[in-house]
Design an enzyme around this catalytic site. Structure first.
Site, PDB file in Angstrom:
ATOM      1  N   ASP A 159      28.146  70.294 -31.926  1.00 32.13           N
ATOM      2  CA  ASP A 159      28.094  70.179 -33.383  1.00 32.13           C
ATOM      3  C   ASP A 159      28.577  71.503 -33.987  1.00 32.13           C
ATOM      4  O   ASP A 159      28.040  72.572 -33.666  1.00 32.13           O
ATOM      5  CB  ASP A 159      26.612  69.924 -33.738  1.00 32.13           C
ATOM      6  CG  ASP A 159      26.404  69.652 -35.205  1.00 32.13           C
ATOM      7  OD1 ASP A 159      27.096  70.286 -36.031  1.00 32.13           O
ATOM      8  OD2 ASP A 159      25.526  68.826 -35.521  1.00 32.13           O
ATOM      9  N   LEU A 160      29.563  71.429 -34.848  1.00 32.18           N
ATOM     10  CA  LEU A 160      30.199  72.656 -35.346  1.00 32.18           C
ATOM     11  C   LEU A 160      29.330  73.432 -36.334  1.00 32.18           C
ATOM     12  O   LEU A 160      29.711  74.520 -36.762  1.00 32.18           O
ATOM     13  CB  LEU A 160      31.567  72.329 -35.945  1.00 32.18           C
ATOM     14  CG  LEU A 160      32.582  71.798 -34.928  1.00 32.18           C
ATOM     15  CD1 LEU A 160      33.900  71.449 -35.603  1.00 32.18           C
ATOM     16  CD2 LEU A 160      32.819  72.800 -33.804  1.00 32.18           C
ATOM     17  N   ASN A 164      43.982  64.055 -50.257  1.00 34.47           N
ATOM     18  CA  ASN A 164      44.466  63.666 -51.593  1.00 34.47           C
ATOM     19  C   ASN A 164      43.290  63.431 -52.541  1.00 34.47           C
ATOM     20  O   ASN A 164      43.457  63.495 -53.757  1.00 34.47           O
ATOM     21  CB  ASN A 164      45.354  62.436 -51.483  1.00 34.47           C
ATOM     22  CG  ASN A 164      44.592  61.156 -51.210  1.00 34.47           C
ATOM     23  OD1 ASN A 164      44.185  60.452 -52.125  1.00 34.47           O
ATOM     24  ND2 ASN A 164      44.389  60.831 -49.930  1.00 34.47           N
ATOM     25  N   TYR A 177      33.203  63.705 -51.694  1.00 32.25           N
ATOM     26  CA  TYR A 177      34.078  63.972 -50.537  1.00 32.25           C
ATOM     27  C   TYR A 177      35.301  64.795 -50.987  1.00 32.25           C
ATOM     28  O   TYR A 177      35.625  65.835 -50.395  1.00 32.25           O
ATOM     29  CB  TYR A 177      34.485  62.642 -49.889  1.00 32.25           C
ATOM     30  CG  TYR A 177      35.683  62.732 -48.988  1.00 32.25           C
ATOM     31  CD1 TYR A 177      35.635  63.482 -47.816  1.00 32.25           C
ATOM     32  CD2 TYR A 177      36.878  62.077 -49.307  1.00 32.25           C
ATOM     33  CE1 TYR A 177      36.749  63.576 -46.991  1.00 32.25           C
ATOM     34  CE2 TYR A 177      37.980  62.157 -48.493  1.00 32.25           C
ATOM     35  CZ  TYR A 177      37.927  62.912 -47.341  1.00 32.25           C
ATOM     36  OH  TYR A 177      39.026  63.007 -46.521  1.00 32.25           O
ATOM     37  N   ARG A 180      48.969  50.746 -52.837  1.00 32.84           N
ATOM     38  CA  ARG A 180      48.795  52.197 -52.999  1.00 32.84           C
ATOM     39  C   ARG A 180      49.482  52.976 -51.874  1.00 32.84           C
ATOM     40  O   ARG A 180      50.003  54.070 -52.077  1.00 32.84           O
ATOM     41  CB  ARG A 180      47.297  52.513 -53.059  1.00 32.84           C
ATOM     42  CG  ARG A 180      46.967  53.979 -53.116  1.00 32.84           C
ATOM     43  CD  ARG A 180      45.473  54.214 -53.353  1.00 32.84           C
ATOM     44  NE  ARG A 180      45.135  55.611 -53.207  1.00 32.84           N
ATOM     45  CZ  ARG A 180      44.795  56.180 -52.049  1.00 32.84           C
ATOM     46  NH1 ARG A 180      44.703  55.452 -50.940  1.00 32.84           N
ATOM     47  NH2 ARG A 180      44.512  57.459 -52.004  1.00 32.84           N
TER      48      ARG A 180
HETATM   49  C1  15L Z   1      41.214  60.082 -46.971  1.00 26.32           C
HETATM   50  O1  15L Z   1      41.002  61.267 -47.250  1.00 26.32           O
HETATM   51  C2  15L Z   1      40.384  59.379 -45.968  1.00 26.32           C
HETATM   52  O2  15L Z   1      40.015  60.226 -44.909  1.00 26.32           O
HETATM   53  C3  15L Z   1      41.016  58.132 -45.432  1.00 26.32           C
HETATM   54  O3  15L Z   1      39.996  57.344 -44.853  1.00 26.32           O
HETATM   55  C4  15L Z   1      41.769  57.323 -46.500  1.00 26.32           C
HETATM   56  O4  15L Z   1      40.885  56.750 -47.375  1.00 26.32           O
HETATM   57  C5  15L Z   1      42.725  58.222 -47.244  1.00 26.32           C
HETATM   58  O5  15L Z   1      42.107  59.384 -47.722  1.00 26.32           O
HETATM   59  C6  15L Z   1      43.410  57.514 -48.417  1.00 26.32           C
HETATM   60  O6  15L Z   1      43.373  58.036 -49.524  1.00 26.32           O
HETATM   61  O7  15L Z   1      44.008  56.463 -48.199  1.00 26.32           O
END
Ligand code: 15L
Length: 264
Positions: free
Chosen positions: A50-51, A111, A135, A173
């Site tokens: 575990d980091l 993103n 997130y 998308r």
């Molecule tokens: C992310 O950051 C996620 O890790 C991945 O599961 C996707 O949801 C992706 O973005 C996305 O935007 O399609």
């Protein structure tokens, strides 16, 4: 040949990268988190742990020059989990990079640190953060950390704002956000090997004509994407768009309308 540490080696992206980084002639120390991975060749060593634990970080980074950090929570999750994996563990990883005198950390940003920008905008690498949830917010923290460890400790940093890293695009998308697996490997290889001006952020996206992102920053480190979501456009446009009407207007798509209210 560069001695690369790869965290999150057992995850979706790590699984794509392991054989490709080895095939490019680099050696790997691959951290599989709790799972013990089988080395793919003599050029790969595997570690577990575990980091958040500095000993696990030390095992992963021993004798390496560059870390490709792909571990962490990769979707919207309750805040305590995101804090542990994407803030606390990330801080341990950067402290490990200092201890082991790593040259560079390549960080899996997302993103979703920009997900509240409307789909009508085309963003350059210097666009302001507009996270679409906790997130995405954790990825803004991670980018700030990469910047700080360059400014304070001289560890080079490349943040990859990954779009949708998938074998193929499957929905509307993705015509904008898709990052094909071969392009993912191309981008990571450039990020590991190219000279960088200290700290740099680039978009992780294929050569999609409908991309939300102007990727001149990645071109500057030699990234030449060879995949395009448009090759799948006919098939995708024949399907229904699964996103709700608001999510369709925002770059983060479904993440941008997800409820992150803490549950009792
Ligand atoms: C992310 O950051 C996620 O890790 C991945 O599961 C996707 O949801 C992706 O973005 C996305 O935007 O399609």
């Amino acid at each position: 040949m560069i001695r690369i540490a790869l965290s999150g080696a057992g995850g979706q992206i790590g699984t794509v990268l392991r054989p490709r980084l080895l095939a490019a002639g680099h050696s790997l120390r691959s951290g599989g988190g709790p799972s013990r991975l089988e080395p793919l060749s003599d050029a790969e060593a595997v570690t577990t742990g575990d980091l958040r634990d500095p000993d696990a970080v030390d095992r992963l980074l021993a004798g390496t020059e560059v870390l490709v950090h792909m571990a962490g929570t990769s979707v919207e999750r309750p805040l305590p989990e995101v804090i542990e994996n994407n803030l606390v563990a990330l801080h341990q990883v950067y402290e490990g990079a200092r201890r082991h005198r790593l040259r560079r950390v390549v960080f899996a940003s997302s993103n979703h640190a920009f997900g509240m920008h409307p789909v009508t905008e085309r963003l350059t690498a210097d666009a302001p953060f507009r996270p679409d949830g906790v997130y995405g917010l954790s990825k803004a923290w991670g980018e700030g950390m990469g910047r700080m460890y360059w400014d304070r400790h001289g560890i080079e940093g490349v943040a990859l704002r990954i779009g949708s890293a998938l074998p193929r695009p499957t929905e509307f998308r993705h015509l904008s956000t898709w990052l094909g697996h071969d392009d993912l490997a191309r981008l990571v290889l450039c990020s590991v090997t190219a000279p960088v001006p200290g700290y740099l952020a680039v978009w992780g996206v294929s050569d999609n004509p409908r991309s939300y992102w102007d990727n001149a920053a990645a071109a500057a480190i030699g990234y030449r994407p060879a995949q395009s979501a448009e090759d799948y456009a006919a098939e995708i446009l024949a399907r229904e768009n699964p996103l709700d009407p608001v999510a369709r207007t925002l770059q983060g798509g479904g993440f941008a309308t997800m409820d992150y209210t803490p549950q009792e």
